[in-house]
Structures are given as C-alpha cells and as structure tokens.
Design a protein around this motif. Structure first.
Motif, PDB file in Angstrom:
ATOM      1  N   PRO A  50       1.897   5.983  -4.653  1.00 28.64           N
ATOM      2  CA  PRO A  50       1.064   5.407  -5.720  1.00 28.64           C
ATOM      3  C   PRO A  50       1.170   6.250  -6.994  1.00 28.64           C
ATOM      4  O   PRO A  50       1.267   7.477  -6.948  1.00 28.64           O
ATOM      5  CB  PRO A  50      -0.353   5.480  -5.146  1.00 28.64           C
ATOM      6  CG  PRO A  50      -0.162   5.510  -3.659  1.00 28.64           C
ATOM      7  CD  PRO A  50       1.125   6.271  -3.439  1.00 28.64           C
TER       8      PRO A  50
ATOM      9  N   PRO B 133      -3.317  -3.823  -9.786  1.00 29.60           N
ATOM     10  CA  PRO B 133      -3.735  -3.704  -8.389  1.00 29.60           C
ATOM     11  C   PRO B 133      -2.777  -2.886  -7.526  1.00 29.60           C
ATOM     12  O   PRO B 133      -3.183  -2.263  -6.554  1.00 29.60           O
ATOM     13  CB  PRO B 133      -3.823  -5.141  -7.903  1.00 29.60           C
ATOM     14  CG  PRO B 133      -3.061  -5.952  -8.874  1.00 29.60           C
ATOM     15  CD  PRO B 133      -3.047  -5.196 -10.170  1.00 29.60           C
ATOM     16  N   VAL B 134      -1.498  -2.878  -7.889  1.00 31.00           N
ATOM     17  CA  VAL B 134      -0.506  -2.073  -7.180  1.00 31.00           C
ATOM     18  C   VAL B 134       0.393  -1.430  -8.240  1.00 31.00           C
ATOM     19  O   VAL B 134       0.924  -2.118  -9.105  1.00 31.00           O
ATOM     20  CB  VAL B 134       0.353  -2.925  -6.210  1.00 31.00           C
ATOM     21  CG1 VAL B 134       1.355  -2.054  -5.478  1.00 31.00           C
ATOM     22  CG2 VAL B 134      -0.520  -3.694  -5.215  1.00 31.00           C
TER      23      VAL B 134
ATOM     24  N   LEU C  41       3.292   1.752  -8.219  1.00 30.30           N
ATOM     25  CA  LEU C  41       4.026   2.749  -7.441  1.00 30.30           C
ATOM     26  C   LEU C  41       5.067   3.448  -8.313  1.00 30.30           C
ATOM     27  O   LEU C  41       5.581   2.850  -9.260  1.00 30.30           O
ATOM     28  CB  LEU C  41       4.749   2.074  -6.262  1.00 30.30           C
ATOM     29  CG  LEU C  41       3.895   1.251  -5.308  1.00 30.30           C
ATOM     30  CD1 LEU C  41       4.785   0.511  -4.314  1.00 30.30           C
ATOM     31  CD2 LEU C  41       2.894   2.138  -4.591  1.00 30.30           C
TER      32      LEU C  41
ATOM     33  N   TYR D 195       5.136  -2.196 -10.496  1.00 28.37           N
ATOM     34  CA  TYR D 195       3.718  -2.544 -10.467  1.00 28.37           C
ATOM     35  C   TYR D 195       3.551  -4.057 -10.429  1.00 28.37           C
ATOM     36  O   TYR D 195       4.495  -4.815 -10.661  1.00 28.37           O
ATOM     37  CB  TYR D 195       2.969  -1.948 -11.662  1.00 28.37           C
ATOM     38  CG  TYR D 195       3.377  -2.476 -13.016  1.00 28.37           C
ATOM     39  CD1 TYR D 195       2.817  -3.637 -13.541  1.00 28.37           C
ATOM     40  CD2 TYR D 195       4.307  -1.799 -13.795  1.00 28.37           C
ATOM     41  CE1 TYR D 195       3.186  -4.116 -14.786  1.00 28.37           C
ATOM     42  CE2 TYR D 195       4.675  -2.255 -15.032  1.00 28.37           C
ATOM     43  CZ  TYR D 195       4.111  -3.419 -15.531  1.00 28.37           C
ATOM     44  OH  TYR D 195       4.482  -3.892 -16.772  1.00 28.37           O
TER      45      TYR D 195
ATOM     46  N   ASN E 151       5.314  -9.197 -10.799  1.00 24.82           N
ATOM     47  CA  ASN E 151       5.852  -7.865 -10.528  1.00 24.82           C
ATOM     48  C   ASN E 151       6.821  -7.411 -11.619  1.00 24.82           C
ATOM     49  O   ASN E 151       7.451  -8.228 -12.282  1.00 24.82           O
ATOM     50  CB  ASN E 151       6.529  -7.811  -9.151  1.00 24.82           C
ATOM     51  CG  ASN E 151       7.876  -8.475  -9.134  1.00 24.82           C
ATOM     52  OD1 ASN E 151       8.008  -9.661  -9.398  1.00 24.82           O
ATOM     53  ND2 ASN E 151       8.906  -7.712  -8.819  1.00 24.82           N
TER      54      ASN E 151
ATOM     55  N   LEU F 183       6.537  -2.243  -2.844  1.00 27.85           N
ATOM     56  CA  LEU F 183       5.604  -3.054  -3.624  1.00 27.85           C
ATOM     57  C   LEU F 183       5.146  -4.263  -2.821  1.00 27.85           C
ATOM     58  O   LEU F 183       3.948  -4.582  -2.781  1.00 27.85           O
ATOM     59  CB  LEU F 183       6.271  -3.485  -4.927  1.00 27.85           C
ATOM     60  CG  LEU F 183       5.364  -4.113  -5.966  1.00 27.85           C
ATOM     61  CD1 LEU F 183       4.511  -3.053  -6.645  1.00 27.85           C
ATOM     62  CD2 LEU F 183       6.191  -4.850  -7.007  1.00 27.85           C
TER      63      LEU F 183
ATOM     64  N   THR G 103       5.092  -4.600   0.417  1.00 28.02           N
ATOM     65  CA  THR G 103       4.239  -4.126   1.506  1.00 28.02           C
ATOM     66  C   THR G 103       2.809  -3.929   1.012  1.00 28.02           C
ATOM     67  O   THR G 103       1.846  -4.362   1.653  1.00 28.02           O
ATOM     68  CB  THR G 103       4.793  -2.815   2.086  1.00 28.02           C
ATOM     69  OG1 THR G 103       6.079  -3.084   2.659  1.00 28.02           O
ATOM     70  CG2 THR G 103       3.867  -2.239   3.151  1.00 28.02           C
ATOM     71  N   GLU G 104       2.667  -3.284  -0.149  1.00 27.87           N
ATOM     72  CA  GLU G 104       1.334  -3.038  -0.697  1.00 27.87           C
ATOM     73  C   GLU G 104       0.663  -4.325  -1.160  1.00 27.87           C
ATOM     74  O   GLU G 104      -0.545  -4.488  -0.987  1.00 27.87           O
ATOM     75  CB  GLU G 104       1.403  -2.023  -1.838  1.00 27.87           C
ATOM     76  CG  GLU G 104       1.799  -0.630  -1.383  1.00 27.87           C
ATOM     77  CD  GLU G 104       0.874  -0.081  -0.306  1.00 27.87           C
ATOM     78  OE1 GLU G 104      -0.363  -0.145  -0.472  1.00 27.87           O
ATOM     79  OE2 GLU G 104       1.394   0.407   0.721  1.00 27.87           O
ATOM     80  N   CYS G 105       1.424  -5.235  -1.733  1.00 26.97           N
ATOM     81  CA  CYS G 105       0.849  -6.506  -2.194  1.00 26.97           C
ATOM     82  C   CYS G 105       0.282  -7.307  -1.034  1.00 26.97           C
ATOM     83  O   CYS G 105      -0.743  -7.981  -1.174  1.00 26.97           O
ATOM     84  CB  CYS G 105       1.908  -7.338  -2.919  1.00 26.97           C
ATOM     85  SG  CYS G 105       2.268  -6.761  -4.578  1.00 26.97           S
TER      86      CYS G 105
ATOM     87  N   LYS H 166      -1.276  -6.271   1.365  1.00 22.53           N
ATOM     88  CA  LYS H 166      -2.566  -5.692   1.757  1.00 22.53           C
ATOM     89  C   LYS H 166      -3.687  -6.113   0.804  1.00 22.53           C
ATOM     90  O   LYS H 166      -4.837  -5.759   1.011  1.00 22.53           O
ATOM     91  CB  LYS H 166      -2.474  -4.167   1.762  1.00 22.53           C
ATOM     92  CG  LYS H 166      -1.499  -3.613   2.765  1.00 22.53           C
ATOM     93  CD  LYS H 166      -1.405  -2.101   2.611  1.00 22.53           C
ATOM     94  CE  LYS H 166      -0.344  -1.510   3.516  1.00 22.53           C
ATOM     95  NZ  LYS H 166      -0.203  -0.043   3.277  1.00 22.53           N
ATOM     96  N   THR H 167      -3.340  -6.843  -0.252  1.00 22.31           N
ATOM     97  CA  THR H 167      -4.326  -7.258  -1.256  1.00 22.31           C
ATOM     98  C   THR H 167      -4.662  -8.730  -1.060  1.00 22.31           C
ATOM     99  O   THR H 167      -4.148  -9.387  -0.140  1.00 22.31           O
ATOM    100  CB  THR H 167      -3.777  -7.046  -2.681  1.00 22.31           C
ATOM    101  OG1 THR H 167      -2.752  -8.013  -2.937  1.00 22.31           O
ATOM    102  CG2 THR H 167      -3.234  -5.630  -2.884  1.00 22.31           C
TER     103      THR H 167
END
Length: 156
Positions: free
Chosen positions: A4, A44-45, A47, A60, A76, A97, A99-101, A103-104
C-alpha cells in the motif's frame, strides 16, 4: 515489493506522473499535480511497487464517475517510472490491484486507455480479463494532436 502507498511515497508518485503529464499523451492532465494534490485524493486502493528502496511504479483505483450511482465502479490507473517498463511491474501491480479491489465493495473496474500508439496497456488489461467495450474518438487534445481512448471493463 508491492505494498500500500504511504504518505512518504507521494513525492516519487508525483514525479513519475509528472513525466507522463509533460512528455506523453497517456494522461490528459496538462499540469502535473503536486504532492498536496496527491494527498487530497480519495483512493480506495493505492499500491506502489518498490525496488531497492525506490518507487518503481504505482497503481490505484478511483471512482469511475462522481455521481453516486457509480459508487460500485472504479477506474484503474497504472504508471511505471521511466526506465522500469518491460520488467513485469505492470502485471505485478495490476494483479495486486485486482486482488485488493475484490476485497472492496467495487463490482466493476473500467480502464480508460489513451491511444498513444503503443498497445502495451491494452494488451496488459486484456491479459487480466478486461474486455474492450468501446472507443471514444478524438476526445482529448494534447501535444498538438487529437487522441482517442479505449474503454475496457472487468467484472470483479
């Protein structure tokens, strides 16, 4: 290492982006945002890719459009430091990115890719499952030329 983004990274992020603002048509910005501008973004994301203590790139997600009904759709962006392309960093950042998205609360991801004459970004997104859903012709004017954008979309 992909991690992050932290406030201490923003000067490097701003410097990377400034290169693309001033030297390319990849972004439609014409004035590089300051570090303070980056600090004020609500992402929100967000990296960064760090290599040997230096920020080599970042990715991001921002809200696709400002209206409330778009709140489950993100856009993105990925930027690599000059000299860091072709090393797999774009793929590593996009993979992390996504992977993190997931989770939102985001349900759709959109990539708006300027037609710079280099298909690397389209190819990268296609490799991760994005589909081309449209093309906007002559919607940007920068460095003395009209620029199209390719729209790509990925359900999360």
């Amino acid at each position: 290492m992909i991690r992050p983004a932290e406030p201490a990274d923003l000067a490097a992020v701003a410097a990377i982006y400034a290169h693309y603002v001033t030297e390319t048509v990849i972004t439609f910005e014409e004035t590089p945002p300051s570090v303070a501008d980056w600090q004020s973004k609500e992402l929100p994301v967000f990296l960064v890719a760090e290599i040997d203590g230096e920020i080599a790139g970042y990715a991001y997600v921002s809200q696709y459009r400002p209206k409330p009904a778009y709140r489950f759709t993100g856009e993105n962006s990925i930027y690599l430091a000059p000299g860091r392309t072709g090393q797999g960093l774009g793929s590593a950042l996009l993979d992390a990115l996504l992977t993190e998205c997931r989770k939102t609360e985001l349900r759709q991801l959109v990539a708006v890719i300027a037609d710079s004459g280099n298909d690397a970004s389209v190819t990268l997104h296609r490799r991760f499952g994005f589909e081309q859903v449209g093309r906007l012709r002559n919607v940007g004017f920068k460095h003395g030329r009209w620029i199209d954008t390719t729209l790509m979309q990925l359900p999360l």
